[in-house]
Scaffold this active site. Structure first.
Site, PDB file in Angstrom:
ATOM      1  N   ASN A 164       0.836  -1.209   0.000  1.00  0.00           N
ATOM      2  CA  ASN A 164       0.000   0.000   0.000  1.00  0.00           C
ATOM      3  C   ASN A 164       0.870   1.258   0.000  1.00  0.00           C
ATOM      4  OD1 ASN A 164       0.785  -0.703   2.678  1.00  0.00           O
ATOM      5  ND2 ASN A 164      -0.669   0.785   3.488  1.00  0.00           N
ATOM      6  N   GLU A 261       7.503  -1.427  11.324  1.00  0.00           N
ATOM      7  CA  GLU A 261       6.460  -0.405  11.213  1.00  0.00           C
ATOM      8  C   GLU A 261       5.194  -1.157  10.838  1.00  0.00           C
ATOM      9  OE1 GLU A 261       3.669   1.667  10.417  1.00  0.00           O
ATOM     10  OE2 GLU A 261       4.551   1.848   8.412  1.00  0.00           O
ATOM     11  N   CYS A 295      -1.837   2.500   7.269  1.00  0.00           N
ATOM     12  CA  CYS A 295      -1.691   2.138   8.684  1.00  0.00           C
ATOM     13  C   CYS A 295      -2.039   3.290   9.621  1.00  0.00           C
ATOM     14  CB  CYS A 295      -0.264   1.657   8.959  1.00  0.00           C
ATOM     15  SG  CYS A 295       1.017   2.851   8.505  1.00  0.00           S
ATOM     16  N   GLU A 476      11.123   5.680  11.709  1.00  0.00           N
ATOM     17  CA  GLU A 476      11.475   6.045  10.342  1.00  0.00           C
ATOM     18  C   GLU A 476      11.272   7.538  10.174  1.00  0.00           C
ATOM     19  OE1 GLU A 476      10.352   1.906   8.071  1.00  0.00           O
ATOM     20  OE2 GLU A 476       8.876   3.532   8.039  1.00  0.00           O
TER      21      GLU A 476
END
Length: 495
Positions: A164, A261, A295, A476
């Site tokens: 995604n 993540e 997410c 990140e």
């Protein structure tokens, strides 16, 4: 490669495959699979998938290339990454088209994500020649001498991308890993490999040496082999919790560090003094971005009872106004979901949730008659809003990964915090209020890696991103994201 007008029939991506040691392979040990355009349900390309054989070749090449890349002067690495940024910015429309064709993401979204990716390369290019250690002050009981630290790259980093919007992970993972002096082997998703391949072509053109970057489209077998490989020194993964558990289990064989993540169930918390119209508009925009397949999208809307019905009606109206259809049309805000199986799963989740909540918008597959003819077999789901959702229900606790917003009432500030923290996830939260004192009380209590107040930031490259609880660990973006790809050596020189 062919792209078309918004209502055109032909959407072609051609063939993509692995990049190993600077060469695009024309055959693999696994073979090819068709790629299906989710907007049309038609085959629009072919993907050469990789297996352990290609993983071994890529890792060997990366290991051999690492000493030279690590030894390259930091200013030269900086210039290469700056060139990547320049070329990416010039080709944002091209990268956006690739993402639209492979994922059905609206072109307004895909182009924005490609632009963000370029920004991370520019940001981390600036860090390449600024990686510094520290001098440790001597203590009275210390043997005389000089004590200092040296940040060093891990070596070969395995990067596993999710489907995604993988172009965002390209910027957040590959850019800092390269800036830190690592070589990378990337397992790109079989559902969305074309945009990653487009980036790799840019990286080679920018002067990245062969062997420093490898791209391997593949499935679970390739990913597991990459994680287990003894010459891979670190793993960075974006995806779901079940896969993360498998990765951690595989990584234990070599005890390598793993950056995770993972998912989220981000809540927008609307207090009665908030700008309600702005809160609803921002929440709906976020929830339906990428058809809800993200997410950190705001999939829960927690609303104080004093403004609850007003917000429910506003959210329903906003959802009904979302432009659904051809992802190449500039007015489209919501395209298809990624596969027919994903569409059917999402509709099943909605159907189950309707038994215990109030459906105020959407709830079905998009009527094919409302779509242009080439899109009538596509995987479109209506933007959906459910009110009166039970906080402990499945839809409130777990990711739907589709265009579904759950609205939940609260009565007190304490209850709002409790509800926001009530899921297994801890990726993000948004607070809407004009009360600065409330902000100072609520924000420290939220178990989330990112908290926005009165609107989202758009994820600037310098901001760290990551989660609490089951949303993963590590960061990140920002300086924190760079140092995830470095390990610290302490050096003592006796006087």
């Amino acid at each position: 490669m062919t792209t078309t007008s918004p209502t055109g029939v032909t959407h072609e991506l051609g063939v993509t495959g692995p990049l190993v040691d600077g060469t695009w392979l024309d055959k693999t040990s696994v073979g090819a699979v068709d790629h299906v355009n989710p907007a049309t349900a038609r085959v629009n390309g072919s993907v050469l998938l990789c297996g352990p054989q290609e993983v071994d070749a890529a890792v060997a090449s990366a290991k051999a290339a690492h000493p030279e890349w690590r030894a390259m002067s930091p200013d030269r690495r900086r210039r290469v990454l700056q060139r990547v940024e320049e070329l990416m910015l010039a080709r944002v429309p091209e990268l956006g088209r690739l993402m639209t064709l492979e994922l059905g993401a609206p072109v307004m979204v895909s182009s924005a994500l490609a632009h963000l990716c370029a920004g991370w390369f520019g940001y981390y290019a600036g860090w390449a020649d600024k990686i510094e250690g520290a001098t440790i002050p001597p203590s009275p009981v210390m043997v005389p001498g000089l004590d200092y630290t040296v940040p060093e790259p891990y070596g070969v980093v395995g990067i596993i991308l999710t489907w995604n919007g993988p172009i965002m992970s390209v910027g957040m993972k590959i850019a800092p890993a390269l800036a830190a002096g690592n070589c990378v082997v990337v397992k790109s998703p079989d559902l969305a490999p074309f945009t990653v391949a487009g980036f790799a072509e840019i990286a080679l053109e920018a002067g990245l040496p062969p062997g420093v970057l490898h791209i391997l489209p593949g499935g679970p077998e390739a990913g597991e082999h990459l994680v287990r490989h003894p010459d891979v020194d670190m793993i960075s993964f974006t995806g779901g919790i079940p896969t993360a558990k498998k990765i951690l289990d595989s990584a234990r064989h070599t005890l390598k560090p793993v950056l995770l993540e993972l998912g989220g169930k981000t809540a927008s918390v609307v207090f009665p003094d908030a700008d309600v119209d702005a809160a609803v508009a921002e929440t709906v925009r976020s929830c339906f971005n990428l058809s809800g397949q993200g997410c950190n999208l705001t999939t829960r809307l927690l609303v104080h009872r004093d403004v609850y019905e007003r917000v429910v009606q506003a959210a329903a109206a906003a959802a009904a106004a979302v432009g659904v259809g051809d992802p190449f049309a500039p007015t489209t805000a919501l395209g298809p979901v990624v596969t027919a199986a994903a569409r059917d799963r999402i509709l099943g989740v909605i159907e189950k949730a309707v038994d215990s909540s109030r459906l105020v918008a959407g709830g079905h597959a998009v009527d094919p008659a409302t779509l242009p003819a080439p899109l009538r077999d596509g995987y479109f789901v209506e933007p959906t809003v459910l009110a009166d959702v039970a906080p402990d229900s499945e839809i409130a606790q777990h990711e739907v990964f589709g265009p579904v917003l759950s609205v939940i009432p609260f009565a007190t500030e304490e209850q709002a915090v409790e509800l926001a923290n009530s899921t297994p996830y801890g990726l993000g939260a948004v607070v809407y209020t004009r009360d600065v004192a409330r902000v100072q009380r609520v924000v420290p209590q939220l178990q989330a890696g990112t908290v926005h107040v009165n609107g989202a930031s758009g994820q600037p490259p310098g901001a760290p991103f990551g989660g609490y609880k089951h949303s993963g660990h590590g960061r990140e973006g920002g300086k924190e994201g760079l140092y995830e790809f470095l390990q610290t050596k302490n050096v003592f020189i006796r006087a």
